[in-house]
Design an enzyme around this catalytic site. Structure first.
Site, PDB file in Angstrom:
ATOM      1  N   ASN A 211      -5.906  31.086  16.332  1.00 27.00           N
ATOM      2  CA  ASN A 211      -6.531  29.576  16.174  1.00 27.00           C
ATOM      3  C   ASN A 211      -6.345  28.965  14.714  1.00 27.00           C
ATOM      4  O   ASN A 211      -5.701  29.533  13.835  1.00 27.00           O
ATOM      5  CB  ASN A 211      -7.842  29.511  16.653  1.00 27.00           C
ATOM      6  CG  ASN A 211      -8.730  30.389  15.861  1.00 27.00           C
ATOM      7  OD1 ASN A 211      -9.037  30.183  14.724  1.00 27.00           O
ATOM      8  ND2 ASN A 211      -9.404  31.436  16.380  1.00 27.00           N
ATOM      9  N   ASP A 280     -12.021  34.063  22.204  1.00 29.46           N
ATOM     10  CA  ASP A 280     -12.851  34.639  23.437  1.00 29.46           C
ATOM     11  C   ASP A 280     -12.005  35.436  24.381  1.00 29.46           C
ATOM     12  O   ASP A 280     -12.885  35.979  25.159  1.00 29.46           O
ATOM     13  CB  ASP A 280     -13.332  33.273  23.992  1.00 29.46           C
ATOM     14  CG  ASP A 280     -14.504  32.779  23.048  1.00 29.46           C
ATOM     15  OD1 ASP A 280     -15.203  33.482  22.217  1.00 29.46           O
ATOM     16  OD2 ASP A 280     -14.341  31.516  22.955  1.00 29.46           O
ATOM     17  N   LYS A 290       9.132  43.429  23.418  1.00 24.51           N
ATOM     18  CA  LYS A 290       8.938  42.007  23.318  1.00 24.51           C
ATOM     19  C   LYS A 290       9.477  41.463  24.791  1.00 24.51           C
ATOM     20  O   LYS A 290      10.169  42.046  25.611  1.00 24.51           O
ATOM     21  CB  LYS A 290      10.203  41.774  22.326  1.00 24.51           C
ATOM     22  CG  LYS A 290      10.381  40.055  21.922  1.00 24.51           C
ATOM     23  CD  LYS A 290      11.480  39.910  21.150  1.00 24.51           C
ATOM     24  CE  LYS A 290      11.709  38.332  21.378  1.00 24.51           C
ATOM     25  NZ  LYS A 290      12.809  37.859  20.601  1.00 24.51           N
ATOM     26  N   PHE A 324     -21.936  29.942  13.886  1.00 24.19           N
ATOM     27  CA  PHE A 324     -21.435  28.699  13.838  1.00 24.19           C
ATOM     28  C   PHE A 324     -21.050  27.996  15.364  1.00 24.19           C
ATOM     29  O   PHE A 324     -20.962  29.094  16.182  1.00 24.19           O
ATOM     30  CB  PHE A 324     -20.271  28.739  13.040  1.00 24.19           C
ATOM     31  CG  PHE A 324     -20.491  28.705  11.646  1.00 24.19           C
ATOM     32  CD1 PHE A 324     -21.001  29.727  10.924  1.00 24.19           C
ATOM     33  CD2 PHE A 324     -19.934  27.419  10.916  1.00 24.19           C
ATOM     34  CE1 PHE A 324     -21.198  29.437   9.241  1.00 24.19           C
ATOM     35  CE2 PHE A 324     -20.167  27.296   9.429  1.00 24.19           C
ATOM     36  CZ  PHE A 324     -20.916  28.160   8.665  1.00 24.19           C
ATOM     37  N   LYS A 338     -26.733  27.699  22.311  1.00 25.03           N
ATOM     38  CA  LYS A 338     -25.947  29.068  21.502  1.00 25.03           C
ATOM     39  C   LYS A 338     -27.091  29.754  20.826  1.00 25.03           C
ATOM     40  O   LYS A 338     -27.210  30.971  20.956  1.00 25.03           O
ATOM     41  CB  LYS A 338     -24.739  29.018  20.713  1.00 25.03           C
ATOM     42  CG  LYS A 338     -23.568  28.670  21.739  1.00 25.03           C
ATOM     43  CD  LYS A 338     -22.214  28.271  20.921  1.00 25.03           C
ATOM     44  CE  LYS A 338     -21.246  27.607  21.885  1.00 25.03           C
ATOM     45  NZ  LYS A 338     -20.073  27.084  21.218  1.00 25.03           N
ATOM     46  N   LYS A 342     -28.089  33.457  21.993  1.00 19.18           N
ATOM     47  CA  LYS A 342     -27.447  34.377  21.261  1.00 19.18           C
ATOM     48  C   LYS A 342     -28.518  35.174  20.227  1.00 19.18           C
ATOM     49  O   LYS A 342     -28.389  35.882  19.396  1.00 19.18           O
ATOM     50  CB  LYS A 342     -26.179  34.190  20.303  1.00 19.18           C
ATOM     51  CG  LYS A 342     -24.876  33.666  21.179  1.00 19.18           C
ATOM     52  CD  LYS A 342     -23.630  33.696  20.326  1.00 19.18           C
ATOM     53  CE  LYS A 342     -22.633  32.998  21.175  1.00 19.18           C
ATOM     54  NZ  LYS A 342     -21.367  33.105  20.800  1.00 19.18           N
TER      55      LYS A 342
HETATM   56  N1  CTP Z   1     -18.253  34.624  18.038  1.00 13.79           N
HETATM   57  C1  CTP Z   1     -18.357  35.878  17.925  1.00 13.79           C
HETATM   58  N2  CTP Z   1     -17.614  36.623  19.010  1.00 13.79           N
HETATM   59  C2  CTP Z   1     -16.922  36.180  19.653  1.00 13.79           C
HETATM   60  C3  CTP Z   1     -16.788  34.582  19.985  1.00 13.79           C
HETATM   61  C4  CTP Z   1     -17.568  34.092  18.944  1.00 13.79           C
HETATM   62  O1  CTP Z   1     -19.068  36.532  17.277  1.00 13.79           O
HETATM   63  N3  CTP Z   1     -15.968  36.969  20.559  1.00 13.79           N
HETATM   64  C5  CTP Z   1     -19.205  33.818  17.157  1.00 13.79           C
HETATM   65  C6  CTP Z   1     -18.475  33.131  16.233  1.00 13.79           C
HETATM   66  O2  CTP Z   1     -18.382  33.802  14.816  1.00 13.79           O
HETATM   67  C7  CTP Z   1     -19.580  31.952  16.017  1.00 13.79           C
HETATM   68  C8  CTP Z   1     -20.073  31.756  17.235  1.00 13.79           C
HETATM   69  O3  CTP Z   1     -20.137  32.925  18.052  1.00 13.79           O
HETATM   70  O4  CTP Z   1     -20.485  32.324  15.037  1.00 13.79           O
HETATM   71  C9  CTP Z   1     -19.419  30.972  18.211  1.00 13.79           C
HETATM   72  O5  CTP Z   1     -20.160  30.731  19.433  1.00 13.79           O
HETATM   73  P1  CTP Z   1     -19.137  30.770  20.769  1.00 13.79           P
HETATM   74  O6  CTP Z   1     -19.904  30.713  21.923  1.00 13.79           O
HETATM   75  O7  CTP Z   1     -18.280  31.588  20.810  1.00 13.79           O
HETATM   76  O8  CTP Z   1     -18.496  29.335  20.548  1.00 13.79           O
HETATM   77  P2  CTP Z   1     -16.979  29.046  21.090  1.00 13.79           P
HETATM   78  O9  CTP Z   1     -16.056  29.928  20.765  1.00 13.79           O
HETATM   79  O10 CTP Z   1     -16.643  27.470  20.511  1.00 13.79           O
HETATM   80  O11 CTP Z   1     -17.369  29.205  22.739  1.00 13.79           O
HETATM   81  P3  CTP Z   1     -17.662  28.342  23.774  1.00 13.79           P
HETATM   82  O12 CTP Z   1     -16.300  28.030  24.316  1.00 13.79           O
HETATM   83  O13 CTP Z   1     -18.675  28.635  24.442  1.00 13.79           O
HETATM   84  O14 CTP Z   1     -17.966  26.744  23.192  1.00 13.79           O
END
Ligand code: CTP
Length: 403
Positions: A211, A280, A290, A324, A338, A342
Site C-alpha cells: 500500500n 488485511d 513466477k 490509527f 475501532k 480493538k
Molecule cells: N492493524 C493491525 N493489524 C492488521 C490491520 C490493521 O494491527 N492486520 C492496525 C493498524 O496498524 C492501525 C489499525 O489497525 O492501527 C487500523 O485498523 P483497521 O481496522 O485495520 O483499519 P483498516 O485497515 O483501514 O480496515 P477497515 O477496512 O476495517 O477500515
C-alpha cells in the site's frame, strides 16, 4: 542529590589528563557516582591511583583483566553508565569511535554503550582543524554524540589556538545540564513500541501486494518518543527512510512477520503505537515460481491476515495502546468503532481523502479520540507535530494508569 547518577569518565592520553582528575573530584563532590576508565596513553600522564582515590572506585584500563568472573567488565560498565564523558578526548579516540573501531577498553566500551556520550576534545590546534578530525566529529555529532568545545589559548605544545580542554567546571556544568534536560523527559525509562510503514504480501517470487504508506508518521513518532526519553523499538515494514540513530529498528516485510515481532515484545512495553498500514489480506498461496501470463484473466484467492492491534487489545495488561484509522468517509463513526472493538486507549483518525492528509506526504490532519471521551482536533501540520500531539495524549494515559 537523591537519585545518584552514574558517570563513566573515559580518560584518553593528553597533557590535559590532570584536568580530568579535578573533574573526577568535582563530580564526586557533586554527588555523582564516578567510575574512571583510562587508555594506556592516559596512564603515561597520571596513574590510575589518582583517579581511584578521587572516585573511590576501581579504575579500568585493560579489557582482558577481568576481576569479577560473574560479569564482563566493559559491557557491565557500558550498561551501568547513565552518561559517558570522554575528557580529554584525543583525535585518536574520536577517530576510532567515529569509525567503529574497538582495540582497547575505552573504544570497546564506547561502542558497547547505549548511554549518551559527551565528548570534551583536547589536542593541538592543527589537529583540531584537520579535515579528517572535523569529519569524524561531524559524524559523531550526527550519531547523537554531544561535544563540549575546547577553549582557545596557549596550548601545551607551544601553539596558541583552539584545542585546550574545557575547564573542569565547564564540563561539570554541561553534565548537570544534561541531567536537568533528562529529568524533563516524561518517557524516561519507558519502553515504547511503534510500528510503521506498509507490509508486503508476496504473490510469487517477483510480485507482492502493498500500500501507499511511507512510514513517515511512524518514524516521526519513534523520534519524538526517543526525544521524550523512551527506549524505542521501531518495527518497520519496507520504507525508504533511514534508520534513526539510537532506536532499535526491526525490519519486517509481511503482516505475519510484523505480528511475530510485536507479540514477542509487547509484554514489556509501556506504550504501543500501531501506525503501520498492515495488509488485511494476503494471497492464500505464495507461489514458488513466477506466475506466467495467459490470455484469460487472473484471480488470486486472498485470506485474512491477523489483526495485530486487535490481538494486542485482547491480551493487554497495563500497556497504553494507540491505533490509527485511515478512513475516506464517516471518519468519526469508524474510528470510534475501532477504538472500542480493538480495546484501545487512543485512536488517531485521519481522512486520507483530504488534501495534505494521510499517505506519503509530510503533513497530516487528525482527530485523536481517547476512550475517556476526549477528542483533540489538529490543524493540517507536519507529521512531527502530529507525533508530539499523539505522544502527549499517550503520556496522559500512562500517568492515568499510574505507571
Ligand atoms: N492493524 C493491525 N493489524 C492488521 C490491520 C490493521 O494491527 N492486520 C492496525 C493498524 O496498524 C492501525 C489499525 O489497525 O492501527 C487500523 O485498523 P483497521 O481496522 O485495520 O483499519 P483498516 O485497515 O483501514 O480496515 P477497515 O477496512 O476495517 O477500515
Amino acid at each position: 542529590m537523591t537519585n545518584k547518577k552514574n558517570v563513566l569518565l573515559c580518560v584518553t592520553g593528553g597533557i590535559a589528563v590532570f584536568k580530568a582528575a579535578a573533574l573526577t573530584s568535582q563530580l564526586s563532590q557533586n554527588g555523582y557516582t564516578v567510575k574512571v576508565m583510562m587508555t594506556q596513553s592516559a596512564m603515561k600522564f597520571v596513574t590510575p591511583l589518582t583517579f581511584q582515590t578521587l572516585s573511590r572506585n576501581p579504575v579500568y584500563h585493560d579489557t582482558f583483566d577481568e576481576k569479577d568472573p560473574s560479569g564482563v567488565a566493559h559491557i557491565d560498565l557500558a550498561d551501568w553508565a547513565d552518561l559517558v564523558v570522554i575528557a580529554p578526548a584525543t583525535a585518536n579516540v574520536i577517530g576510532k569511535t567515529a569509525n567503529g573501531l574497538a582495540d582497547d577498553m575505552v573504544s570497546t566500551t564506547l561502542l558497547a554503550t547505549t548511554a549518551p556520550v559527551l565528548i570534551a576534545p583536547a589536542m593541538n590546534v592543527h589537529m583540531y582543524e584537520h579535515p579528517a578530525v572535523k569529519a569524524n566529529m561531524e559524524r559523531l555529532a550526527n550519531y547523537g554524540y554531544r561535544f563540549i568545545e575546547p577553549g582557545e589559548g596557549l596550548l601545551a605544545c607551544g601553539y596558541v589556538g583552539k584545542g585546550r580542554l574545557a575547564e573542569p567546571d565547564e564540563i561539570l556544568a554541561a553534565i548537570k545540564q544534561f541531567f536537568n534536560e533528562q529529568s524533563e523527559q516524561p518517557l524516561l525509562g519507558k519502553q515504547v513500541i511503534i510500528t510503521a510503514g506498509p507490509t508486503r504480501e508476496q504473490v510469487d517470487p517477483v510480485r507482492f501486494f502493498t500500500n501507499r504508506s511511507s512510514g513517515k508518521m511512524g518514524y516521526a513518532l519513534a523520534e519524538a518518543a526517543q526525544g521524550f526519553g523512551a527506549q524505542v523499538t521501531l518495527i518497520s515494514g519496507p520504507t525508504s527512510l533511514p534508520e534513526p540513530f539510537g532506536i532499535n529498528v526491526i525490519q519486517v516485510k509481511s503482516a505475519e512477520e510484523m505480528y511475530n515481532a510485536v507479540m514477542k515484545r509487547y509484554e514489556y512495553a509501556d506504550l504501543i503505537i500501531k501506525s503501520a498500514a498492515v495488509a488485511d489480506y494476503r494471497p492464500k498461496e505464495v507461489l514458488a515460481q513466477k506466475v506466467k501470463k495467459k490470455d484469460s484473466g487472473l484471480a488470486i484467492e486472498m485470506e485474512r491476515t491477523k489483526d495485530i492491534l486487535q490481538e494486542l487489545g485482547k491480551c493487554k495488561t497495563n500497556q497504553v495502546l494507540v491505533g490509527f484509522a485511515a478512513e475516506t468517509d464517516q471518519v468519526e463513526t469508524y474510528a470510534l468503532e475501532k477504538l472500542e472493538r480493538k480495546n484501545l486507549d487512543i485512536i488517531v483518525a485521519n481522512n486520507v481523502s483530504e488534501v495534505g492528509s494521510g499517505f506519503e506526504g509530510d503533513t497530516n490532519k487528525v482527530t485523536i479520540f481517547g476512550n475517556d471521551g476526549t477528542r483533540i482536533q489538529s490543524d493540517l501540520v507536519s507529521k512531527k507535530e502530529i507525533a508530539m500531539l499523539v505522544l502527549n495524549e499517550a503520556i496522559r494515559y500512562i500517568r492515568k494508569i499510574g505507571k
